[in-house]
Write a protein that holds these residues in place. Sequence first.
Motif, PDB file in Angstrom:
ATOM      1  N   VAL A 369       2.711  -0.942   5.201  1.00  0.00           N
ATOM      2  CA  VAL A 369       2.947  -1.685   6.563  1.00  0.00           C
ATOM      3  C   VAL A 369       2.300  -1.062   7.634  1.00  0.00           C
ATOM      4  O   VAL A 369       2.176   0.138   7.857  1.00  0.00           O
ATOM      5  N   VAL A 370       1.698  -1.896   8.606  1.00  0.00           N
ATOM      6  CA  VAL A 370       1.318  -1.532  10.012  1.00  0.00           C
ATOM      7  C   VAL A 370       2.264  -1.878  10.951  1.00  0.00           C
ATOM      8  O   VAL A 370       2.546  -3.059  10.933  1.00  0.00           O
ATOM      9  N   ALA A 388      -7.198 -13.064  17.535  1.00  0.00           N
ATOM     10  CA  ALA A 388      -7.707 -13.194  16.151  1.00  0.00           C
ATOM     11  C   ALA A 388      -8.071 -11.696  15.886  1.00  0.00           C
ATOM     12  O   ALA A 388      -7.920 -11.554  14.809  1.00  0.00           O
ATOM     13  N   SER A 389      -9.045 -11.159  16.839  1.00  0.00           N
ATOM     14  CA  SER A 389      -9.638  -9.869  16.226  1.00  0.00           C
ATOM     15  C   SER A 389      -8.398  -8.825  15.921  1.00  0.00           C
ATOM     16  O   SER A 389      -8.531  -7.927  15.192  1.00  0.00           O
ATOM     17  N   VAL A 390      -7.413  -8.742  17.029  1.00  0.00           N
ATOM     18  CA  VAL A 390      -6.244  -7.811  16.821  1.00  0.00           C
ATOM     19  C   VAL A 390      -5.594  -8.095  15.083  1.00  0.00           C
ATOM     20  O   VAL A 390      -5.491  -7.265  14.563  1.00  0.00           O
ATOM     21  N   ALA A 391      -5.320  -9.487  15.069  1.00  0.00           N
ATOM     22  CA  ALA A 391      -4.862  -9.784  13.821  1.00  0.00           C
ATOM     23  C   ALA A 391      -5.643  -9.607  12.574  1.00  0.00           C
ATOM     24  O   ALA A 391      -5.186  -8.833  11.646  1.00  0.00           O
ATOM     25  N   SER A 392      -6.842  -9.836  12.692  1.00  0.00           N
ATOM     26  CA  SER A 392      -7.738  -9.359  11.512  1.00  0.00           C
ATOM     27  C   SER A 392      -8.024  -7.953  11.127  1.00  0.00           C
ATOM     28  O   SER A 392      -7.867  -7.498   9.981  1.00  0.00           O
ATOM     29  N   VAL A 401       2.165  -6.597   8.181  1.00  0.00           N
ATOM     30  CA  VAL A 401       2.332  -6.042   9.645  1.00  0.00           C
ATOM     31  C   VAL A 401       3.501  -6.314  10.369  1.00  0.00           C
ATOM     32  O   VAL A 401       3.930  -7.531  10.393  1.00  0.00           O
ATOM     33  N   ILE A 402       4.047  -5.367  11.126  1.00  0.00           N
ATOM     34  CA  ILE A 402       5.465  -5.738  11.922  1.00  0.00           C
ATOM     35  C   ILE A 402       4.963  -5.654  13.436  1.00  0.00           C
ATOM     36  O   ILE A 402       4.198  -4.586  13.775  1.00  0.00           O
ATOM     37  N   ARG A 458       7.441 -10.068  11.037  1.00  0.00           N
ATOM     38  CA  ARG A 458       6.881  -9.300  10.031  1.00  0.00           C
ATOM     39  C   ARG A 458       6.079 -10.396   9.135  1.00  0.00           C
ATOM     40  O   ARG A 458       6.260 -11.421   8.747  1.00  0.00           O
ATOM     41  N   PHE A 459       4.683  -9.951   9.192  1.00  0.00           N
ATOM     42  CA  PHE A 459       3.598 -11.073   8.797  1.00  0.00           C
ATOM     43  C   PHE A 459       3.295 -10.349   7.028  1.00  0.00           C
ATOM     44  O   PHE A 459       3.258  -8.984   6.978  1.00  0.00           O
ATOM     45  N   GLY A 460       3.106 -11.348   6.136  1.00  0.00           N
ATOM     46  CA  GLY A 460       2.639 -10.679   5.057  1.00  0.00           C
ATOM     47  C   GLY A 460       2.130 -11.730   4.233  1.00  0.00           C
ATOM     48  O   GLY A 460       2.265 -12.999   4.765  1.00  0.00           O
ATOM     49  N   ASP A 461       1.695 -11.651   3.062  1.00  0.00           N
ATOM     50  CA  ASP A 461       1.457 -12.740   2.249  1.00  0.00           C
ATOM     51  C   ASP A 461       2.257 -12.980   0.913  1.00  0.00           C
ATOM     52  O   ASP A 461       3.336 -12.314   0.647  1.00  0.00           O
TER      53      ASP A 461
END
Lengths: 461, 55
Positions: A369-370, A388-392, A401-402, A458-461
Amino acid sequence: MSDARIGSSFRDPSGFLFTRDGVLLRQVQERYRRHYERLKASGLYETLVHGGLLVPHEERPLSDAAEEGAAFVLRPERIPFISLPYEWSFSQRRAAAVLTLRIQQFALQHGMTLKDASAFNIQFHGVRPVLIDTLSFEVREPGAPWIAYRQFCQHFLAPLALQARVDVRLGQLLRQYLDGIPLDLAAKLLPGGLKLTLWQLLHINLHARSIAKHAATKARAKAAKPRAVSDRGIEGLVSNLLDAVAGLEWKPEGTEWGAYEETLGYDRADREAKHSVVGSFVRESGARTVLDLGANAGEYSRVARAAGAQYVVAADGDEMAVERGFRRLTAEGDTGIHPLWMDLSNPSPSQGWAHGEWPSLVQRGPFDVVMALALVHHLAIGNNVPLASVASYLAQLGRQVIIEWVPKSDPQVQRLLTAREDIFDRYTEEDLRMAFAEAGLDALQVKPVGSSGRMLYRFGD
Amino acid sequence: MVMPPEVTYAYLDPISGSVILQALIAGALGAILSIKKVSWAIRGYFSRLFKRDKQ
């Protein structure tokens, strides 16, 4: 079975590191046999490992060797995260310097000596420094000088002196000077005159002058027969360096974020809400390793630890915040959090010869996790990085990513916008979600931070 | 004194100027350390003596 040699492990012909199926191994070459055997037989290895000064290893059968010429194959205990000397705060560097000198004292007592004193050989297990290069020792021949003296001064004494006596930011010179700060440069930058101390005069100013004077080939030939250095002389030298290093103090004045926790951000209820949501997100992610970007002194790194993370790297761009985190964690004795200094708008690149000696931050990941809590607005608005650049980038650093989203209406964002035109039409929560979707991560959880208007994702796949 | 052969195995360049300076200052720094050790020993002796007197 495939072997991968570790990039930085080529200078010393005594041996090298490689990984095989994810296992870290060290091949010790025949030429180093005598020194390794003395390390074990003299009791030095036992003493250092028992005291936590040297990384322990187990001996493996010779059939594990990567190539010919092996005398031994070792399997060293792995350090959870490799940090680089330009990512340390002042006290971290000083702790590493003191460790190096103490090890040299033990080595001398056992008839051995450190043949190098590179800061890259010291790693931190949380806040506890440890020497990771088992091949740094050699049998000391009577009268031999300490070959690593110059390296110690360049890697430790010069940067510490510059940070303590001139400006703490000068530690960043180490990102350019990978073999330590040239002593003539340090001598130029350090105060002279009445502020000159004995150790600075000897180990930096005269040292630099002596190196310059004898650099000419004529002098080099003459120097082929240097005078012997007695045991007492080496002991005195090391003891004097230890006094010098231990006496260096950085007395920080209020840097921008040093007092952040106390002064800015939240009322109490919102802060408690943030603690509880971050904790629950980390727990539900099942993360074992966490990278906390913009960690300040590590408040939420502790929350992540309490929520089950085994190892947290707490990175921040403010020297004072990292310094405070290191001091506090050292006092508490938690070795599960590694404070790290890094300019988050310019993260550490891959460095050294052929870009392959020291890995970039991304190459040292990915983390489970970041966390980027109240950080995105600094990158997106303070540094004009598109979402978009921050996210990638964050998606490269971590599997999940939290994010703490700080809306434009928040006083902290307004503060960033006071002196400039608002050109950030695409700084919205909708844009944030889209940016992460493009990076392949979906919003798994979303919760508000109390009544602050901020949101935790909280982002994830 | 000639440098012992093993030192030439060292992979770091010893840099003559550094080794020469070290040879020059190590003697004095060694002497300072010896004096310090004697003074620590004396201080240790008297502080032990003092403690014993107190008891």
